[in-house]
Motif scaffolding. Sequence first.
Motif, PDB file in Angstrom:
ATOM      1  N   GLU A   1      18.503  53.682  56.603  1.00  0.00           N
ATOM      2  CA  GLU A   1      17.887  53.350  55.323  1.00  0.00           C
ATOM      3  C   GLU A   1      17.440  54.625  54.628  1.00  0.00           C
ATOM      4  OE1 GLU A   1      13.815  51.218  53.758  1.00  0.00           O
ATOM      5  OE2 GLU A   1      14.788  50.380  55.522  1.00  0.00           O
ATOM      6  N   TYR A   2      17.787  54.729  53.347  1.00  0.00           N
ATOM      7  CA  TYR A   2      17.451  55.896  52.535  1.00  0.00           C
ATOM      8  C   TYR A   2      16.439  55.511  51.455  1.00  0.00           C
ATOM      9  CZ  TYR A   2      21.732  58.269  54.267  1.00  0.00           C
ATOM     10  OH  TYR A   2      22.704  58.852  55.035  1.00  0.00           O
ATOM     11  N   GLU A   3      15.537  56.418  51.211  1.00  0.00           N
ATOM     12  CA  GLU A   3      14.645  56.298  50.069  1.00  0.00           C
ATOM     13  C   GLU A   3      15.374  56.908  48.864  1.00  0.00           C
ATOM     14  OE1 GLU A   3      10.192  57.668  49.985  1.00  0.00           O
ATOM     15  OE2 GLU A   3      11.480  59.397  49.590  1.00  0.00           O
ATOM     16  N   SER A  21      15.129  51.645  44.593  1.00  0.00           N
ATOM     17  CA  SER A  21      14.341  52.639  45.331  1.00  0.00           C
ATOM     18  C   SER A  21      14.785  52.754  46.791  1.00  0.00           C
ATOM     19  CB  SER A  21      12.856  52.263  45.280  1.00  0.00           C
ATOM     20  OG  SER A  21      12.660  50.968  45.822  1.00  0.00           O
ATOM     21  N   LYS A  22      15.865  52.033  47.157  1.00  0.00           N
ATOM     22  CA  LYS A  22      16.306  52.037  48.553  1.00  0.00           C
ATOM     23  C   LYS A  22      17.827  51.906  48.617  1.00  0.00           C
ATOM     24  CE  LYS A  22      16.009  48.321  51.266  1.00  0.00           C
ATOM     25  NZ  LYS A  22      15.493  47.233  52.131  1.00  0.00           N
ATOM     26  N   GLN A 144      20.056  63.825  53.579  1.00  0.00           N
ATOM     27  CA  GLN A 144      19.324  64.054  52.328  1.00  0.00           C
ATOM     28  C   GLN A 144      20.238  64.812  51.379  1.00  0.00           C
ATOM     29  OE1 GLN A 144      15.180  65.463  52.296  1.00  0.00           O
ATOM     30  NE2 GLN A 144      15.663  66.714  50.515  1.00  0.00           N
ATOM     31  N   TYR A 145      20.347  64.302  50.162  1.00  0.00           N
ATOM     32  CA  TYR A 145      21.202  64.948  49.168  1.00  0.00           C
ATOM     33  C   TYR A 145      20.874  64.398  47.789  1.00  0.00           C
ATOM     34  CZ  TYR A 145      23.992  60.615  49.659  1.00  0.00           C
ATOM     35  OH  TYR A 145      24.403  59.304  49.714  1.00  0.00           O
ATOM     36  N   ILE A 159      15.166  57.642  55.863  1.00  0.00           N
ATOM     37  CA  ILE A 159      13.803  57.451  56.359  1.00  0.00           C
ATOM     38  C   ILE A 159      13.744  56.681  57.678  1.00  0.00           C
ATOM     39  CG2 ILE A 159      12.652  57.687  54.138  1.00  0.00           C
ATOM     40  CD1 ILE A 159      12.646  54.631  53.914  1.00  0.00           C
ATOM     41  N   ARG A 160      14.796  55.895  57.981  1.00  0.00           N
ATOM     42  CA  ARG A 160      14.802  55.233  59.293  1.00  0.00           C
ATOM     43  C   ARG A 160      16.212  54.853  59.694  1.00  0.00           C
ATOM     44  NH1 ARG A 160      12.123  51.534  56.126  1.00  0.00           N
ATOM     45  NH2 ARG A 160      10.170  52.440  56.821  1.00  0.00           N
TER      46      ARG A 160
END
Length: 199
Positions: A1-3, A21-22, A144-145, A159-160
Amino acid sequence: EYEVSYPYLNASDFMVKMLPSKMTMRFKNNKFKTTVSKGKSIKTEFISDCRNKTMATAFKFGTKKLMVDLTEPEIKGMLKEFPKVTYLDVNDKDTLAGFDVLKKVAVFEDISYPESELWYTNDIELENANWCYPYSDIDGVLLQYEIERYGLRMRLKAIRFRAESIDDSEFNLPTGYKKVKLKDFESEVKKIFGMVITE
């Protein structure tokens, strides 16, 4: 899961709250599906086969449901729209979502594009994970990008992570979507995003 965040967006709090937002990314056997959604009204899904280099994109906005099925040459054509990028190696190490990550900094030929921190891991078994992204030269899964589409620059940060069983049908094309040509898909999505971010 990405923020998902929008570090360069100059918009009202109300408009920002309308944006997703996700993002979730599910992967198995060199295939992955990413889903970015906001409530029941906005959803974008990318389904990629990293071995055969095909990708489908499904976009839902209210009752409008469009899908485009892309081949590798079409993806390469799309990626030419992004400015050329040079990578600076940085010796920083960290962890994201439980994975060890390495860092590079992407510097773009077009100076209107801010440089971007890229954090990636080699600990996820997904070959050619970035073949359909502007960062295709990165060998590893990006945790992250930043990426820009339709005039909107997004920052994605893992984030998880959760290991779970995934059925092969997860990577089937969604039903109930109208298949369109790439130029028609791009035109419709640009129009909708343009309305959202200029309100």
